[in-house]
Design an enzyme around this catalytic site. Structure first.
Site, PDB file in Angstrom:
ATOM      1  N   TYR A  45       0.830  -1.217   0.000  1.00 61.32           N
ATOM      2  CA  TYR A  45       0.000   0.000   0.000  1.00 61.32           C
ATOM      3  C   TYR A  45       0.864   1.267   0.000  1.00 61.32           C
ATOM      4  CZ  TYR A  45      -3.800  -3.240   1.305  1.00 61.32           C
ATOM      5  OH  TYR A  45      -4.698  -4.277   1.356  1.00 61.32           O
TER       6      TYR A  45
ATOM      7  N   LYS B 266       1.112  -7.229   5.363  1.00 60.62           N
ATOM      8  CA  LYS B 266       1.096  -8.336   4.391  1.00 60.62           C
ATOM      9  C   LYS B 266       2.413  -8.431   3.633  1.00 60.62           C
ATOM     10  CE  LYS B 266      -3.816  -7.335   3.836  1.00 60.62           C
ATOM     11  NZ  LYS B 266      -3.941  -5.863   3.862  1.00 60.62           N
TER      12      LYS B 266
ATOM     13  N   HIS C  40       0.019 -11.884   0.982  1.00 59.82           N
ATOM     14  CA  HIS C  40      -0.986 -11.022   0.345  1.00 59.82           C
ATOM     15  C   HIS C  40      -1.779 -11.746  -0.756  1.00 59.82           C
ATOM     16  CE1 HIS C  40      -1.727  -6.445  -0.225  1.00 59.82           C
ATOM     17  NE2 HIS C  40      -2.802  -7.124  -0.551  1.00 59.82           N
TER      18      HIS C  40
HETATM   19  N1  LIG Z   1      -5.924  -8.665   0.971  1.00 57.91           N
HETATM   20  C1  LIG Z   1      -6.237  -8.007  -0.114  1.00 57.91           C
HETATM   21  O1  LIG Z   1      -5.884  -8.375  -1.247  1.00 57.91           O
HETATM   22  C2  LIG Z   1      -7.102  -6.786   0.011  1.00 57.91           C
HETATM   23  C3  LIG Z   1      -7.776  -6.290  -1.126  1.00 57.91           C
HETATM   24  C4  LIG Z   1      -8.601  -5.170  -0.960  1.00 57.91           C
HETATM   25  C5  LIG Z   1      -8.721  -4.582   0.290  1.00 57.91           C
HETATM   26  N2  LIG Z   1      -8.020  -5.064   1.371  1.00 57.91           N
HETATM   27  C6  LIG Z   1      -8.120  -4.435   2.718  1.00 57.91           C
HETATM   28  O2  LIG Z   1      -9.493  -4.269   3.029  1.00 57.91           O
HETATM   29  C7  LIG Z   1      -9.749  -2.903   3.297  1.00 57.91           C
HETATM   30  C8  LIG Z   1     -11.175  -2.540   2.936  1.00 57.91           C
HETATM   31  O3  LIG Z   1     -11.459  -2.804   1.580  1.00 57.91           O
HETATM   32  P1  LIG Z   1     -11.527  -1.659   0.454  1.00 57.91           P
HETATM   33  O4  LIG Z   1     -10.710  -0.494   0.845  1.00 57.91           O
HETATM   34  O5  LIG Z   1     -11.239  -2.357  -0.827  1.00 57.91           O
HETATM   35  O6  LIG Z   1     -13.063  -1.282   0.375  1.00 57.91           O
HETATM   36  P2  LIG Z   1     -14.239  -0.891   1.382  1.00 57.91           P
HETATM   37  O7  LIG Z   1     -13.764  -0.793   2.761  1.00 57.91           O
HETATM   38  O8  LIG Z   1     -15.352  -1.801   1.027  1.00 57.91           O
HETATM   39  O9  LIG Z   1     -14.640   0.535   0.821  1.00 57.91           O
HETATM   40  C9  LIG Z   1     -13.825   1.657   0.994  1.00 57.91           C
HETATM   41  C10 LIG Z   1     -14.489   2.830   0.252  1.00 57.91           C
HETATM   42  O10 LIG Z   1     -15.781   3.075   0.815  1.00 57.91           O
HETATM   43  C11 LIG Z   1     -15.880   4.383   1.303  1.00 57.91           C
HETATM   44  N3  LIG Z   1     -16.606   4.272   2.577  1.00 57.91           N
HETATM   45  C12 LIG Z   1     -16.125   3.950   3.793  1.00 57.91           C
HETATM   46  N4  LIG Z   1     -17.107   3.864   4.688  1.00 57.91           N
HETATM   47  C13 LIG Z   1     -18.256   4.133   4.026  1.00 57.91           C
HETATM   48  C14 LIG Z   1     -19.614   4.183   4.422  1.00 57.91           C
HETATM   49  N5  LIG Z   1     -19.977   3.927   5.679  1.00 57.91           N
HETATM   50  N6  LIG Z   1     -20.536   4.496   3.468  1.00 57.91           N
HETATM   51  C15 LIG Z   1     -20.161   4.726   2.190  1.00 57.91           C
HETATM   52  N7  LIG Z   1     -18.894   4.684   1.755  1.00 57.91           N
HETATM   53  C16 LIG Z   1     -17.944   4.380   2.671  1.00 57.91           C
HETATM   54  C17 LIG Z   1     -14.464   4.875   1.458  1.00 57.91           C
HETATM   55  O11 LIG Z   1     -14.361   6.258   1.189  1.00 57.91           O
HETATM   56  P3  LIG Z   1     -13.769   7.305   2.294  1.00 57.91           P
HETATM   57  O12 LIG Z   1     -12.373   6.890   2.611  1.00 57.91           O
HETATM   58  O13 LIG Z   1     -13.849   8.604   1.543  1.00 57.91           O
HETATM   59  O14 LIG Z   1     -14.702   7.230   3.450  1.00 57.91           O
HETATM   60  C18 LIG Z   1     -13.739   4.102   0.362  1.00 57.91           C
HETATM   61  O15 LIG Z   1     -13.858   4.775  -0.873  1.00 57.91           O
HETATM   62  C19 LIG Z   1      -8.681  -2.194   2.456  1.00 57.91           C
HETATM   63  O16 LIG Z   1      -8.538  -0.836   2.773  1.00 57.91           O
HETATM   64  C20 LIG Z   1      -7.484  -3.049   2.771  1.00 57.91           C
HETATM   65  O17 LIG Z   1      -6.984  -2.749   4.058  1.00 57.91           O
HETATM   66  C21 LIG Z   1      -7.233  -6.174   1.247  1.00 57.91           C
END
Ligand SMILES: NC(=O)c1ccc[n+]([C@@H]2O[C@H](COP(=O)([O-])OP(=O)(O)OC[C@H]3O[C@@H](n4cnc5c(N)ncnc54)[C@H](OP(=O)(O)O)[C@@H]3O)[C@@H](O)[C@H]2O)c1
Length: 327
Positions: free
Chosen positions: A55, A84, A117
């Protein structure tokens, strides 16, 4: 604000436990926003932060957690810090190189959990995150994930990490890993939300004592990664989700996060907005019914937002999501 004691812990197969809600940090910009997000999250009751080498923003997380510790808000042992192993560090003797870099950036003596990861390896070319040839195609590292796992086991024995786990593993890869692992993975972090409810993978992991961690639990709305798959933006406005939000006087995000936490899935929503950081953890004052959980699960349409399909990556031998694997 939520009292961290009200946030349930999930017991892991090694006797340690992890707070069921954590703060995600992928795509959180290291321009001061992530620092503020982590400080706000700790004030709001989060004790679990999900980071990753790839990241490229871990220094800001480290500054925030260390300032919170200095100011007496938390102790290091109150926090659950996850990172990771990146795919260019799969050789057994390179695993600790990656982990030591992470520890330096986070400025912390140990990780609570280090995940592999993805199950594919990339070649080491300088410090490129995704090394590509002149054709723009990723260069295969050719190192088996079983070797990387041995490196992670070494890191546990060396005291650099307390627990180890996997991410983006399919069922066949899990069983192959369990065939030779001497330390079991504590969790498999994969995409989970009602449009990809992962009920089969969840049961499969649970039978083997492995928890599931839900990434992109809100469907990663607004992300430009895989933007062609715009369906993800519909999750927060899905009629079932909005109906439940009205019923419980909660917002759609809280319904999606409660859905995971209530079925024992660890959940790591990302936000850099103060209001959302606060609301995303305020999910412990209501209870969905068993029928409502089933209804949310029934929205499953096998929709995956995070397919990591850039630079020919799906052609790598251990790419986990291909049509021959059911889950
Ligand atoms: N292991 C892997 O391969 C992998 C892959 C993907 C993700 N991840 C991890 O999982 C975490 C979460 O997944 P993600 O970042 O893909 O997606 P997510 O948490 O599903 O969505 C994040 C997005 O939603 C917005 N958001 C946050 N809270 C909200 C709410 N209550 N209502 C509406 N919109 C909201 C955020 O914007 P704002 O920031 O503007 O609030 C951001 O744009 C990642 O940050 C990472 O740490 C791991």
């Amino acid at each position: 604000m939520v009292d961290p004691k009200q946030v349930p812990n999930i017991l892991l197969n090694n006797g340690l436990s992890i707070p069921v809600v954590g703060l995600g940090t992928w795509q959180s910009p290291p321009d001061g926003s992530l620092y503020k997000a982590v400080r706000e999250a700790i004030k709001a009751g989060y004790r679990h932060i999900d980071c990753a080498y790839a990241y490229l923003n871990e220094e800001e997380v480290g500054n925030a957690i260390n300032d919170a510790i200095k100011e007496g808000e938390v102790k290091r042992e109150d926090l659950y810090v996850v990172s990771k192993l990146w795919l260019t560090f799969f050789k057994r003797d390179r695993v600790q190189v990656c982990i030591k870099r992470i520890l330096k950036k986070l400025n912390t003596p140990y990780l609570d959990l280090c995940l592999m990861h993805w199950p594919m390896s990339f070649a080491q070319v300088d410090d490129d995150v995704v090394p590509t040839g002149t054709d723009g195609i990723v260069i295969d590292g050719g190192v088996d994930y079983l070797e990387a796992w041995q490196g992670l086991e070494d890191a546990v024995r060396a005291g650099l990490v307390k627990s180890i786990g996997i991410s983006n593993y399919n069922s066949k890869q899990i069983d192959r890993l369990l065939g030779s692992a001497t330390i079991k993975p504590v969790t498999n972090q994969v995409e989970v939300h009602p449009y990809l409810a992962q009920t089969k993978l969840k049961a499969f992991c649970e039978e083997r004592g492995i928890t599931l961690t839900a990434y992109s639990p809100l469907g990663n709305p607004g992300s430009q990664a895989n933007a062609e798959t715009a369906i993800k933006d519909k999750l927060l406005t899905d009629p079932v989700v909005t109906r439940l939000a009205q019923k419980y006087k909660k917002n759609a995000g809280q319904i999606l996060l409660k859905f995971e936490a209530q079925r024992g899935v660890i959940v790591i929503p990302k936000s850099v907005s103060v209001d959302r950081i606060r609301s995303n953890i305020q999910i412990f004052d209501f209870q969905l019914t068993a029928d409502e959980i089933r209804e949310l699960e029934s929205l499953d349409r096998n929709y995956r937002s995070c397919v990591f399909n850039i630079n020919g990556i799906p052609t790598l031998p251990n790419y986990p999501f291909n049509d021959t694997i059911e889950f």
